[in-house]
Design an enzyme around this catalytic site. Structure first.
Site, PDB file in Angstrom:
ATOM      1  N   ASP A 128      -3.952  -8.445   5.761  1.00 34.58           N
ATOM      2  CA  ASP A 128      -2.512  -9.361   5.743  1.00 34.58           C
ATOM      3  C   ASP A 128      -1.253  -8.816   6.360  1.00 34.58           C
ATOM      4  OD1 ASP A 128      -4.159 -11.618   4.535  1.00 34.58           O
ATOM      5  OD2 ASP A 128      -3.743 -10.505   2.385  1.00 34.58           O
ATOM      6  N   HIS A 168      -5.573  -2.646  -1.985  1.00 37.04           N
ATOM      7  CA  HIS A 168      -6.716  -3.388  -1.956  1.00 37.04           C
ATOM      8  C   HIS A 168      -7.722  -3.010  -3.186  1.00 37.04           C
ATOM      9  CE1 HIS A 168     -10.416  -5.320  -0.946  1.00 37.04           C
ATOM     10  NE2 HIS A 168      -9.793  -6.020  -0.161  1.00 37.04           N
TER      11      HIS A 168
HETATM   12  N1  ACO Z   1       2.963  -2.219  -3.969  1.00 39.21           N
HETATM   13  C1  ACO Z   1       3.236  -1.127  -4.944  1.00 39.21           C
HETATM   14  N2  ACO Z   1       2.455  -0.930  -5.728  1.00 39.21           N
HETATM   15  C2  ACO Z   1       1.107  -1.243  -5.848  1.00 39.21           C
HETATM   16  C3  ACO Z   1       0.509  -2.240  -4.733  1.00 39.21           C
HETATM   17  C4  ACO Z   1       1.622  -2.705  -3.973  1.00 39.21           C
HETATM   18  N3  ACO Z   1       1.307  -3.479  -2.975  1.00 39.21           N
HETATM   19  N4  ACO Z   1      -0.566  -2.595  -5.192  1.00 39.21           N
HETATM   20  C5  ACO Z   1      -0.967  -1.699  -6.177  1.00 39.21           C
HETATM   21  N5  ACO Z   1       0.124  -0.946  -6.498  1.00 39.21           N
HETATM   22  C6  ACO Z   1       0.109   0.007  -7.591  1.00 39.21           C
HETATM   23  C7  ACO Z   1       0.082  -0.734  -9.011  1.00 39.21           C
HETATM   24  O1  ACO Z   1       1.300  -1.046  -9.673  1.00 39.21           O
HETATM   25  C8  ACO Z   1      -0.680   0.255 -10.130  1.00 39.21           C
HETATM   26  O2  ACO Z   1       0.173   1.406 -10.259  1.00 39.21           O
HETATM   27  P1  ACO Z   1      -0.273   1.798 -11.786  1.00 39.21           P
HETATM   28  O3  ACO Z   1      -1.337   2.474 -11.499  1.00 39.21           O
HETATM   29  O4  ACO Z   1       0.822   3.028 -11.832  1.00 39.21           O
HETATM   30  O5  ACO Z   1      -0.008   1.105 -12.639  1.00 39.21           O
HETATM   31  C9  ACO Z   1      -1.912   0.665  -8.841  1.00 39.21           C
HETATM   32  O6  ACO Z   1      -1.063   0.680  -7.697  1.00 39.21           O
HETATM   33  C10 ACO Z   1      -3.036  -0.188  -8.960  1.00 39.21           C
HETATM   34  O7  ACO Z   1      -2.815  -1.368  -8.822  1.00 39.21           O
HETATM   35  P2  ACO Z   1      -3.741  -2.450  -9.366  1.00 39.21           P
HETATM   36  O8  ACO Z   1      -2.897  -3.767  -9.625  1.00 39.21           O
HETATM   37  O9  ACO Z   1      -4.390  -1.974 -10.724  1.00 39.21           O
HETATM   38  O10 ACO Z   1      -4.992  -2.459  -8.376  1.00 39.21           O
HETATM   39  P3  ACO Z   1      -5.880  -3.895  -8.135  1.00 39.21           P
HETATM   40  O11 ACO Z   1      -7.117  -3.271  -7.412  1.00 39.21           O
HETATM   41  O12 ACO Z   1      -6.038  -4.581  -9.351  1.00 39.21           O
HETATM   42  O13 ACO Z   1      -4.976  -4.739  -7.183  1.00 39.21           O
HETATM   43  C11 ACO Z   1      -4.372  -5.748  -5.056  1.00 39.21           C
HETATM   44  C12 ACO Z   1      -5.344  -4.961  -5.836  1.00 39.21           C
HETATM   45  C13 ACO Z   1      -3.952  -7.142  -5.966  1.00 39.21           C
HETATM   46  C14 ACO Z   1      -4.665  -6.193  -3.896  1.00 39.21           C
HETATM   47  C15 ACO Z   1      -2.948  -4.955  -5.201  1.00 39.21           C
HETATM   48  O14 ACO Z   1      -3.144  -3.955  -4.490  1.00 39.21           O
HETATM   49  C16 ACO Z   1      -1.703  -6.002  -4.772  1.00 39.21           C
HETATM   50  O15 ACO Z   1      -1.116  -6.820  -5.426  1.00 39.21           O
HETATM   51  N6  ACO Z   1      -1.489  -5.894  -3.436  1.00 39.21           N
HETATM   52  C17 ACO Z   1      -0.388  -6.691  -2.755  1.00 39.21           C
HETATM   53  C18 ACO Z   1      -1.057  -8.152  -2.414  1.00 39.21           C
HETATM   54  C19 ACO Z   1      -1.780  -8.297  -1.279  1.00 39.21           C
HETATM   55  O16 ACO Z   1      -1.482  -7.492  -0.285  1.00 39.21           O
HETATM   56  N7  ACO Z   1      -3.067  -8.732  -1.400  1.00 39.21           N
HETATM   57  C20 ACO Z   1      -3.927  -9.143  -0.538  1.00 39.21           C
HETATM   58  C21 ACO Z   1      -5.097  -8.344  -0.827  1.00 39.21           C
HETATM   59  S1  ACO Z   1      -6.365  -8.178   0.544  1.00 39.21           S
HETATM   60  C22 ACO Z   1      -6.932  -9.959   0.643  1.00 39.21           C
HETATM   61  O17 ACO Z   1      -6.964 -10.676  -0.352  1.00 39.21           O
HETATM   62  C23 ACO Z   1      -7.511 -10.522   1.926  1.00 39.21           C
END
Ligand code: ACO
Length: 431
Positions: A366, A308
């Site tokens: 979720d 998140h």
């Molecule tokens: N699985 C594996 N790795 C992940 C995940 C994941 N679900 N989420 C983040 N990471 C990693 C990224 O690869 C990144 O690694 P790096 O620093 O080595 O490049 C690091 O964690 C940070 O990730 P970002 O994408 O920069 O974080 P951001 O804050 O932009 O994204 C998000 C948040 C979009 C929710 C992300 O965690 C994600 O895509 N999760 C899966 C989708 C999801 O469950 N979304 C629901 C969100 S809650 C809602 O809307 C109700």
């Protein structure tokens, strides 16, 4: 307006600029850069708004490190346990919990707006039967502005209130109609003798051919899902609603924009994507393979329902959702749900894995919601519409707050331009 007691100093090109620092009632201080461009001729760069507050708000507060979510100051777990969705709607819209008379009046008014204009039925019928219900909802909610002309004037507080009531009351009807249409069943009219969640379940699952009784415990679980999703600060869809509204667009158009944004798998679409992922994993022995893929930089796969932007600790909504999942499956007599077992084991393994620990990736709301919704009988395509109908009150509360804010301006971000500079047009024969 937040207090200004401190200043920050920026030194740039040999000049010094004093920037006011605003102190919020909770959360980190905020450096006020509104006059920076005029004073220093520079922009700030923050794609994804990771360090930028786009507005002042007093509705919802998240402490991402503590894993805390407050609606108007009240912790989400207390509201999920002791309150109910329509009371929470009143709270979000008005800032305080209602007294008994205010609550009864609010519930009465919402209930009297649940039907949609009969002509809208024809509008639904213009969609292909296999349309995703979110596609239908974006269209139908946007089209509300073509049906409810008497609540489009955003400068009239009464019309704003009527539009808010209409949206909260009609979204369950619209979501249920989108579902019924997609499965070829007749639309079920709302019933005003039923509670908000009970009425939604009835509109989704009853058919004219036989009686249908909503199980009270399921209605309660549904209501709790609505409460948990009701608002969440300045997330992508809420910011979309605010940005659309900042131009003066009508509330129905703004909420349709919010629904469109929510649909994405990185946002509200994650509940559908998460259940599909859990099903794809299928059995507990396959989990390590998927964990390895999630960690692989060359593989775009991510663990859906994990991570998140703001929570760097357990999402408090996921905790309540996990308890609800156990309760609902128990109630429905589902004791060997493989998807739930995969989810629990995946959560256990991921929470011990250094990759997820270091990046502070925890299950979000979720992760468990899809399991509950599936057990209730909803297809995956309805998960995001249910999120959208729950979030409507948050969107509308934030939209209303923005319209009532005297400092409101059209949202117009600047850019870091890296394209071509001025050049002369070359005729096609010479290219
Ligand atoms: N699985 C594996 N790795 C992940 C995940 C994941 N679900 N989420 C983040 N990471 C990693 C990224 O690869 C990144 O690694 P790096 O620093 O080595 O490049 C690091 O964690 C940070 O990730 P970002 O994408 O920069 O974080 P951001 O804050 O932009 O994204 C998000 C948040 C979009 C929710 C992300 O965690 C994600 O895509 N999760 C899966 C989708 C999801 O469950 N979304 C629901 C969100 S809650 C809602 O809307 C109700």
């Amino acid at each position: 307006m937040a207090e200004t007691s401190k200043t920050a100093t920026l030194t740039l090109h040999g000049e010094t600029y004093e920037l006011p620092v605003l102190s919020p009632s909770a959360g980190p201080d905020v450096v006020d850069i509104r006059k920076l461009y005029a004073q220093a001729d520079v922009f700030t760069y923050d794609p994804g708004f990771t360090s930028t507050a786009s507005c002042e708000s007093s509705i919802t507060f998240i402490d991402g490190d503590k894993g805390e979510l407050l609606y108007r100051g009240y912790p989400i777990d207390q509201l999920a346990e002791k309150s109910h969705y329509l009371e929470v709607c009143y709270l979000l819209l008005n800032g305080e919990l209602p007294n008994k008379t205010e609550l009864e009046d609010f519930e009465y008014r919402i209930t009297r707006h649940t039907m949609v204009h009969e002509q809208m039925h024809n509008f639904f019928r213009g969609f292909r039967r296999d349309s995703h219900p979110m596609a239908t909802m974006v269209g139908v909610v946007g089209a509300m502005s073509a049906f409810y002309h008497d609540s489009l004037d955003i400068n009239d507080p009464w019309q704003r209130e009527v539009a808010s009531m209409r949206l909260i009351a009609k979204l369950p009807t619209i979501a249920a109609m989108a579902y019924k249409y997609s499965i070829g069943q007749p639309f079920v009219y709302p019933r005003n003798d039923l509670g908000y969640a009970e009425n939604f379940l009835n509109m989704c699952f009853s058919v004219p051919a036989e009686p249908y009784k909503v199980e009270p415990a399921l209605a309660k679980a549904m209501d709790r899902i609505f409460t948990l999703h009701a608002d969440h600060e300045q997330n992508a869809s809420t910011s979309t609603v605010r940005l659309a509204g900042s131009s003066g667009a009508n509330p129905f158009a703004c909420i349709a924009a919010g629904i469109a944004c929510l649909w994405g798998p990185a946002h509200g679409g994650a509940n559908q994507a998460c259940l599909e992922m859990l099903r794809e994993i299928g059995t507990v022995d396959k989990i390590p393979e998927y964990i390895a893929r999630a960690k692989d930089k060359d593989d775009p796969f991510r663990l859906m329902g994990f991570g998140h932007r703001v929570y760097k600790n357990f999402d408090p909504r996921a905790k309540v959702m996990k308890e609800s999942a156990d309760e609902v499956l128990d109630l429905l007599g589902v004791h060997d749900n493989e998807t739930l077992q995969v989810a629990k084991e995946l959560e256990r393994i991921a929470l011990e894995d250094p990759y997820f620990v270091e990046k502070k990736l925890y299950p979000n709301v979720d992760f468990y919601s899809g399991i509950i919704l599936e057990a209730m009988g909803f297809p995956t395509s309805m998960f995001t519409p249910i999120f959208a109908l729950s979030r409507t009150v948050g969107w509308i509360s934030q939209w209303k707050e923005m319209i009532e804010d005297p400092t409101n301006k059209i949202g117009r971000p600047r850019q870091l331009y890296t394209g071509a500079t001025t050049r002369d047009y070359v005729d096609v024969s010479k290219r």
